[in-house]
Design a protein around this motif. Structure first.
Motif, short mmCIF file in Angstrom:
data_model
loop_
_atom_site.label_atom_id
_atom_site.label_comp_id
_atom_site.label_asym_id
_atom_site.label_seq_id
_atom_site.Cartn_x
_atom_site.Cartn_y
_atom_site.Cartn_z
N ALA A 84 31.72 -1.01 -49.50
CA ALA A 84 31.45 -0.97 -48.09
C ALA A 84 30.55 -1.72 -47.19
O ALA A 84 29.27 -1.28 -48.24
N SER A 106 28.63 -2.37 -43.43
CA SER A 106 28.43 -1.91 -42.38
C SER A 106 28.48 -2.94 -40.84
O SER A 106 26.99 -3.27 -41.87
N VAL A 116 32.68 -0.44 -40.54
CA VAL A 116 32.50 -0.61 -41.75
C VAL A 116 33.74 -1.00 -42.25
O VAL A 116 34.82 -0.97 -42.07
N GLY A 143 27.54 4.46 -39.27
CA GLY A 143 27.21 2.98 -40.87
C GLY A 143 25.54 2.29 -40.78
O GLY A 143 25.38 1.93 -41.24
N LEU A 195 25.42 4.63 -45.16
CA LEU A 195 26.62 4.67 -46.17
C LEU A 195 26.09 5.45 -47.45
O LEU A 195 25.29 5.58 -48.13
N ILE A 226 29.26 8.41 -43.32
CA ILE A 226 28.88 7.26 -42.24
C ILE A 226 27.91 7.64 -41.37
O ILE A 226 29.09 8.94 -40.79
#
Length: 943
Positions: A235, A237, A248, A271, A274, A288
């Motif tokens: 992931a 951001s 994200v 974000g 994370l 988040i």
């Protein structure tokens, strides 16, 4: 080598904090650093070498990185910068980020720059901020990571200042040793090194770009996890997205953007941090951080953390919003840093540390939350760690595995105080109290009875420490005048200690109780209260001992109960209650066995159960309630919870005619989606708790209906007809698109929507180059159509087009390419139709379908000769008629043509007369008369 100064800090904190706060240590190099050196700005731990990496990116114009071993010995790392041009005027921030795996550590100087020519036309050089990263494997030399080449660099615009790589403001390392570098400057970019340890040329994959709008700070934070698949995803951001709303993005191992989570507010730095952690059995959840979150004008920059969980623990399709943990202190930046601490209490859920580094006027604090509290209400922290006299405490976090007790110690950076702290963790055990008593209602009245009361302590142990030093004190109190513990005092209180050093699962003890049963039909003979507690709390000790443990949050440390006696009427040996079950709900009643609920119509619903006794007194009544298919937010106080099962007991004896209203069970219906089909409420009622032979079974179903208010539209691109010939089609491929748009006009969250796409005339379609893309608002989905092999005999295939929340839409692009050589000469005699259709398979109530058609116009128009001749003759006749009519109407004819001829003759005669008179030399007077006469005649001439 730098010497080390260590200070012991005493901090008041909550009971059972998971960490031994009194022994917390502070580390800093003895050699004094400048106040702005930022020692502790970033920290990382390498378990294989038991080293802690600590950075000070502004220690000088370059920056410094230190290592510290388990004994507290600190060493400065040397970086070979001889061939790197660094000027004292430019601080490169070496150590802005440090990350480590068991095999290597990585650190970056994201502000490193070089003098470059902006273009070949300009001779003056300018500073280009490129970023410089170093990697060092264990027992190997250090080398730099390959930088971007000109063609790889993500340039956004033509100006030279936009060519700033600045890699290394965040670094991610996954389990497969890939290194991901984030550069959130300007629009932002991300680069991935698949083989970072290669000293010659580490494989670099640059410009990992989401298929979603993003204009600012892409690459701000990076993490990994098995969020909704069995594959590890990463992931990334963007704290400001495209219009200030943070996003994200989720990518798979092929670096394809597959999903997006969006913020619900603008400007909260959604974000900024994370953190992936395991809160469920099979998949990871995601925290988040939004450090500039403000609930109102009075909580500016207080901060918040959003909790997202998989939509299912069996077959997850995405992460769904669970809750928001909100801070209240202004300017605290709660959620600026977060750390997964692992499962510290053995409940299968990870604990987490969340920092607010500017709380309390910049001093900072770190909060520890259990995984259980992250899923349930209220969300309360286990401890708030906050030393006095320091600044920015909690700016950086990392965990250190404690080899002695198996849990993770916590290292905390306070860079504005040039300090790093170490807090040691304490392992936890879970204890569950239970008690067994006989049933008094079978006894004779007016008699002194002796019986044994068994009290048990069930203990669940962690893997470490191997040796446990803990003792549990159990206290039993009887509070009626008719009962007495044989081993207790006259007050009816007795306590004893259980040492759990030998790690037995249950510790049971039988206690003698004497009860006088009075000669009445109904009377309470015993009321008991049993409690358990840690005899010596390890947090009270200044010194840390790994064998000392805490009691986990899941422990059951108290039991209360009442027992009564009754003859239940003449001639009866046992009381037989007659319990009538009733369930009510805020949801609409469909029939006697079911309710109905429209998905998405509300965020919360509730139901309540009441039991009415129409028989003998119920002295030991209980009921077990199981709720399947939905999360339960709150439950009645008379119930104890074990996952989604609840054991409920009334607080009084249920006499004949009494009704026990348990209270409401609050259900979280807002996160239900189209995959959810029903909710089951199962209620098992026991007249005598635990006696299965008397169990009554009730089941109620909530049927879930999706709101199928979906709208389908379609358009062909470039148009629905294409002029061509069969010869052209057999030499040049034709490309066109069928574009479908699906809009969710209802309230249901649709997940994993399945569409059936149908082709006709598939023989003319080249599936090797034909592609289908579905674009939900959160990303892109590829439907594979590589060679047409996934088409069934009806020219259909199934495509998962993703998720749709209310008011969102999905656009499906079917890019069709014709197959060269598939058209015969006879095709010139006809037009060829290529059409597609899409069906939404999940919409059972109204199966939505729509189709589009593109026609290839291959026909050459031909007309018979006689038709052409007739058409020409008819045209000539028509022209003649039109000319005659115009002539008769005077079109193009001059008016008064005869009068005009007369005037012309008169004018000619007079002209001849004037010439004659001039020739005879008439006198002046007559000549003037003649001239006047000529002027009069001239004025009468037509123009």
């Amino acid at each position: 080598m730098l010497k080390l100064s260590i200070f012991l800090l005493t901090i008041i904190t909550s009971v059972h904090s998971l960490y031994h706060i009194p022994s917390m240590k502070k580390f800093s190099p003895q050699k004094e650093m400048a106040e702005e050196a930022l020692f502790g700005y970033s920290i990382a731990y390498q378990a294989s070498t038991k080293r802690l990496f600590i950075s000070a990116p502004k220690a000088d114009h370059v920056g410094k990185v230190f290592t510290m071993d388990e004994n507290g010995n600190m060493t400065k790392i040397s970086f070979y910068l001889d061939n790197i041009n660094i000027t004292a005027e430019h601080s490169i921030w070496l150590g802005a980020t440090v990350r480590a795996s068991n095999d290597f550590f990585v650190t970056c100087a994201p502000r490193y720059g070089e003098m470059k020519y902006p273009s070949t036309k300009k001779k003056e050089r300018a500073l280009a901020v490129l970023g410089l990263c170093f990697i060092q494997a264990v027992n190997a030399d250090m080398h730099t990571l390959k930088g971007l080449q000109k063609q790889e660099r993500a340039t956004f615009g033509t100006k030279f200042e936009y060519r700033m790589d600045s890699f290394g403001w965040d670094i991610g390392i996954d389990n497969e040793m890939e290194v991901i570098l984030g550069s959130p400057i300007h629009r932002g970019q991300v680069s991935i090194y698949e083989d970072p340890l290669s000293t010659d040329n580490p494989k670099l994959i640059s410009k990992i770009v989401p298929k979603d709008a993003v204009d600012h700070n892409y690459g701000y934070s990076i993490t990994f996890g098995k969020f909704f698949t069995n594959e590890s995803l990463f992931a990334i951001s963007s704290t400001y997205g495209d219009v200030g709303i943070g996003k994200v993005f989720f990518f798979n191992k092929k670096y394809t953007h597959i999903q997006t989570i969006r913020s619900d507010r603008v400007g909260i730095m959604f974000g900024a941090a994370l953190c992936s952690l395991r809160l469920n059995v099979h998949y990871d959840s995601l925290l988040i951080g939004a450090p500039t979150y403000a609930e109102d004008a009075n909580t500016n920059d207080a901060g918040a953390v959003y909790v997202f969980v998989p939509d299912s623990d069996v077959s997850a399709n995405r992460l769904v919003y669970k809750k928001t943990i909100k801070a209240t202190e202004v300017g605290g930046y709660f959620g600026n840093a977060m750390l997964n601490l692992g499962d510290m209490d053995g409940d299968g859920k990870d604990e987490v540390a969340i920092a607010a580094p500017y709380e309390d006027d910049g001093a900072g604090a770190v909060y520890i939350y259990s995984g259980y509290s992250l899923l349930n209400e209220p969300t309360t922290y286990r401890v708030r760690v906050k030393p006095e006299g320091f600044r920015s405490f909690g700016f950086s976090l990392t965990s250190i595995e404690n080899q002695e007790n198996g849990c993770n110690d916590l290292s905390i950076g306070a860079p504005y105080s040039n300090s790093v702290f170490l807090v040691q963790c304490m392992a936890s055990v879970t204890v569950q109290l239970r008690a067994t008593l006989p049933s008094f209602q079978f006894k004779h009245v007016d008699k002194l009875e002796n019986f044994d009361m068994e009290v048990c302590l069930d203990v669940t142990y962690p893997e470490k420490p191997r040796e446990i030093d803990a003792a549990i004190e159990i206290r039993i109190e009887l509070s009626t005048i008719y009962s007495k513990l044989k081993e207790g005092s006259d007050t009816g209180i007795f306590s004893y200690v259980v040492a759990i050093n030998d790690k037995k699962p249950p510790y049971c003890r039988k206690l003698g109780v004497q009860v006088k049963i009075p000669n009445t039909e109904f009377f309470q003979v015993i009321e008991y209260n049993i409690t358990a507690g840690l005899l010596s709390n390890p947090e009270d000790s200044v010194n840390f001992e790994p064998s000392r443990v805490l009691l986990s949050e899941r422990s059951r440390l108290s039991l209360q109960g009442k027992e009564s006696v009754s003859t239940c009427g003449a001639g009866k040996t046992v009381c037989i209650p007659n319990i009538v079950h009733t369930i009510s709900s805020s949801m609409k009643l469909l029939n006697s066995s079911a309710f109905e609920y429209w998905l998405g119509s509300t965020d919360r619903e509730h139901f309540a159960i009441s039991l009415e006794n129409k028989g003998d007194p119920a002295y030991s009544l209980c009921t077990v309630i199981q709720i399947e298919g939905v999360n339960v937010l709150t439950h009645p106080r008379s119930c104890s919870r074990e996952h989604n099962s609840f054991l409920c007991k009334p607080r009084f004896t249920l006499q004949k005619g009494d009704i026990w209203n348990m209270g409401n069970f609050l259900l979280e219906t807002g996160i239900l989606n189209s995959k959810d089909k029903q909710i089951k409420i199962i209620n098992e009622v026991y007249n005598h708790c635990g006696n299965v032979s008397e169990k009554q079974y009730y089941e109620k179903t909530v049927i879930l209906y999706p709101d199928s208010s979906l709208q389908l539209n379609g358009v062909t691109n470039p148009n629905d007809m294409i002029n061509t010939t069969a010869e052209n089609l057999n030499t040049v491929e034709k490309k066109f698109e069928h574009v479908y748009t699906i809009t969710n006009r209802g309230k249901t969250n649709w997940v994993g929507m399945l569409s059936e796409i149908v082709f006709n005339n598939s023989f003319h379609i080249d599936f090797l180059y034909t592609t289908i893309y579905a674009y939900p608002e959160w990303g892109a989905i590829v439907c594979p159509v590589s060679d047409g092999s996934n088409l069934n005999y009806e020219n259909k295939f199934i495509c998962n087009i993703g998720d749709m929340r209310p008011n969102q839409k999905i656009t499906i692009y079917i890019s069709i390419v014709t197959k060269i050589g598939s058209f015969e000469e006879s095709d010139d005699a006809k037009n060829i139709s290529i059409s597609t259709a899409i069906h939404l398979l999940d919409v059972k109530s109204s199966r939505l379908s729509i189709g589009l058609e593109t026609i290839l116009l291959c026909q050459i128009p031909s007309v018979a000769l006689w038709i052409i001749i007739v058409a020409v003759i008819f045209s000539l006749i028509l022209l003649a008629i039109i000319a005659f009519v115009l002539y008769k109407c005077g079109f193009l004819r001059r008016k008064k043509k005869g009068e005009l001829k007369t005037l012309k003759k008169e004018y000619h005669r007079r002209s001849m007369l004037r010439q004659s008179m001039r020739a005879s030399r008439i006198n002046t007077g007559d000549n003037n008369i003649l001239l006047e006469h000529e002027n009069d005649q001239t004025n009468k001439q037509p123009s």
